[in-house]
Design a protein around this motif. Sequence first.
Motif, PDB file in Angstrom:
ATOM      1  N   PRO A  20      24.116  62.808-106.393  1.00 53.21           N
ATOM      2  CA  PRO A  20      22.653  62.789-106.304  1.00 53.21           C
ATOM      3  C   PRO A  20      22.151  62.420-104.915  1.00 53.21           C
ATOM      4  N   LEU A  21      20.837  62.461-104.753  1.00 57.34           N
ATOM      5  CA  LEU A  21      20.201  62.177-103.472  1.00 57.34           C
ATOM      6  C   LEU A  21      20.474  60.769-102.960  1.00 57.34           C
ATOM      7  N   LEU A  22      20.743  59.833-103.854  1.00 53.52           N
ATOM      8  CA  LEU A  22      20.961  58.460-103.402  1.00 53.52           C
ATOM      9  C   LEU A  22      22.378  58.223-102.889  1.00 53.52           C
ATOM     10  N   ALA A  23      23.257  59.227-102.996  1.00 49.47           N
ATOM     11  CA  ALA A  23      24.633  59.091-102.512  1.00 49.47           C
ATOM     12  C   ALA A  23      24.738  59.715-101.118  1.00 49.47           C
ATOM     13  N   ASP A  29      19.106  52.427 -96.615  1.00 48.00           N
ATOM     14  CA  ASP A  29      17.952  52.998 -97.308  1.00 48.00           C
ATOM     15  C   ASP A  29      18.426  54.021 -98.335  1.00 48.00           C
ATOM     16  N   ALA A  30      18.329  53.670 -99.617  1.00 55.16           N
ATOM     17  CA  ALA A  30      18.791  54.568-100.675  1.00 55.16           C
ATOM     18  C   ALA A  30      18.016  55.871-100.701  1.00 55.16           C
ATOM     19  N   ALA A  31      16.763  55.842-100.248  1.00 57.07           N
ATOM     20  CA  ALA A  31      15.911  57.028-100.299  1.00 57.07           C
ATOM     21  C   ALA A  31      15.930  57.818 -98.991  1.00 57.07           C
ATOM     22  N   ALA A  32      16.843  57.510 -98.085  1.00 59.42           N
ATOM     23  CA  ALA A  32      16.833  58.121 -96.753  1.00 59.42           C
ATOM     24  C   ALA A  32      16.967  59.641 -96.806  1.00 59.42           C
ATOM     25  N   LEU A  33      17.827  60.162 -97.680  1.00 55.99           N
ATOM     26  CA  LEU A  33      18.017  61.612 -97.764  1.00 55.99           C
ATOM     27  C   LEU A  33      16.769  62.294 -98.315  1.00 55.99           C
ATOM     28  N   LEU A  34      16.151  61.692 -99.324  1.00 55.85           N
ATOM     29  CA  LEU A  34      14.903  62.242 -99.871  1.00 55.85           C
ATOM     30  C   LEU A  34      13.800  62.218 -98.815  1.00 55.85           C
ATOM     31  N   GLU A  35      13.707  61.132 -98.069  1.00 50.72           N
ATOM     32  CA  GLU A  35      12.690  61.023 -97.017  1.00 50.72           C
ATOM     33  C   GLU A  35      12.936  62.046 -95.909  1.00 50.72           C
ATOM     34  N   LEU A  66      15.675  60.294-107.347  1.00 49.99           N
ATOM     35  CA  LEU A  66      16.887  60.056-106.568  1.00 49.99           C
ATOM     36  C   LEU A  66      18.159  60.529-107.264  1.00 49.99           C
ATOM     37  N   TYR A  67      18.055  60.966-108.515  1.00 47.95           N
ATOM     38  CA  TYR A  67      19.222  61.538-109.190  1.00 47.95           C
ATOM     39  C   TYR A  67      19.242  63.066-109.087  1.00 47.95           C
ATOM     40  N   ASN A  68      18.262  63.643-108.417  1.00 53.27           N
ATOM     41  CA  ASN A  68      18.280  65.085-108.181  1.00 53.27           C
ATOM     42  C   ASN A  68      19.336  65.429-107.134  1.00 53.27           C
ATOM     43  N   LEU A  69      19.659  66.713-107.027  1.00 52.68           N
ATOM     44  CA  LEU A  69      20.818  67.127-106.236  1.00 52.68           C
ATOM     45  C   LEU A  69      20.395  67.852-104.960  1.00 52.68           C
ATOM     46  N   PRO A  70      20.924  67.424-103.798  1.00 55.94           N
ATOM     47  CA  PRO A  70      20.598  68.101-102.542  1.00 55.94           C
ATOM     48  C   PRO A  70      21.484  69.325-102.326  1.00 55.94           C
ATOM     49  N   SER A  71      20.999  70.238-101.500  1.00 56.19           N
ATOM     50  CA  SER A  71      21.824  71.381-101.122  1.00 56.19           C
ATOM     51  C   SER A  71      22.890  70.933-100.127  1.00 56.19           C
TER      52      SER A  71
END
Length: 246
Positions: A20-23, A29-35, A66-71
């Motif tokens: 997920p996005l938090l990994a 910052d757990a949300a760094a990838l989402l940000e 944050l449990y959604n999946l990044p490309s």
Amino acid sequence: WLSTWNSLFTGLNIKWLRSPLLAHPDANDAAALLEYAEKHNRLHEIREADFSCSCLKATFDHAVGLYNLPSNTLFYDFCLDLSTKLAHDFIKGKVESVDPTSDGSSYTITTSDQVLRARQIVLALGAAGGPHIPTPFTCTFDAHKSVLHTTQCHRLEEITAEDVVLVVGGGLSAAQAALLAVSKGAKETILCSRRPLTTRQFDVPLNWVNPRTNRGCRYNFFGLPDEEKPEWVNQVRGGGSIPKDY
């Protein structure tokens, strides 16, 4: 590790991460990838993961996505961007020895061209161990060009419409290799697993991902003797698994 990750994702034509996005490697910052995705207008490179019927549904991380999946490309670009902002000094060299100091307070690291001193050392050497080759194939793995491991996935580009492809394995890499063979137009693709395929979003049960329960999981793990930890990890993972999207 990241170089190996990228080559495997490219070789197996993997578009989306399983994690997920938090990994990600930004420990602050757990949300760094989402940000990062929001800042660079790349939210379309995030795939929604459905945990509405799981123990994660009431968590804050699930609520903010944050449990959604990044490309694959979003994650890779994020890591490259992060590497330019880290406060570390980067040096290049071959480590020849690591020795504790006489008082045990730190370590002396001797490289090919300098000597360094450090209180803590992190070994980030990539995936541990070599390929696990089933016994019937060990005698032909190195000698026969038609027998290969997923770490050699770049050779899957050689598949033709005349080939019958046998993929041995029951985890995500096996499924990805089989799907790639199909997409390359192989005459026939066979996925062979010694046990029924298991569907699961992550490699571990959700209680390891749930912030309400993962501290207890970690506590139990770190309380084990070192020699028992590998077997315990194997039991938790329960063998390879495949996300339902596949």
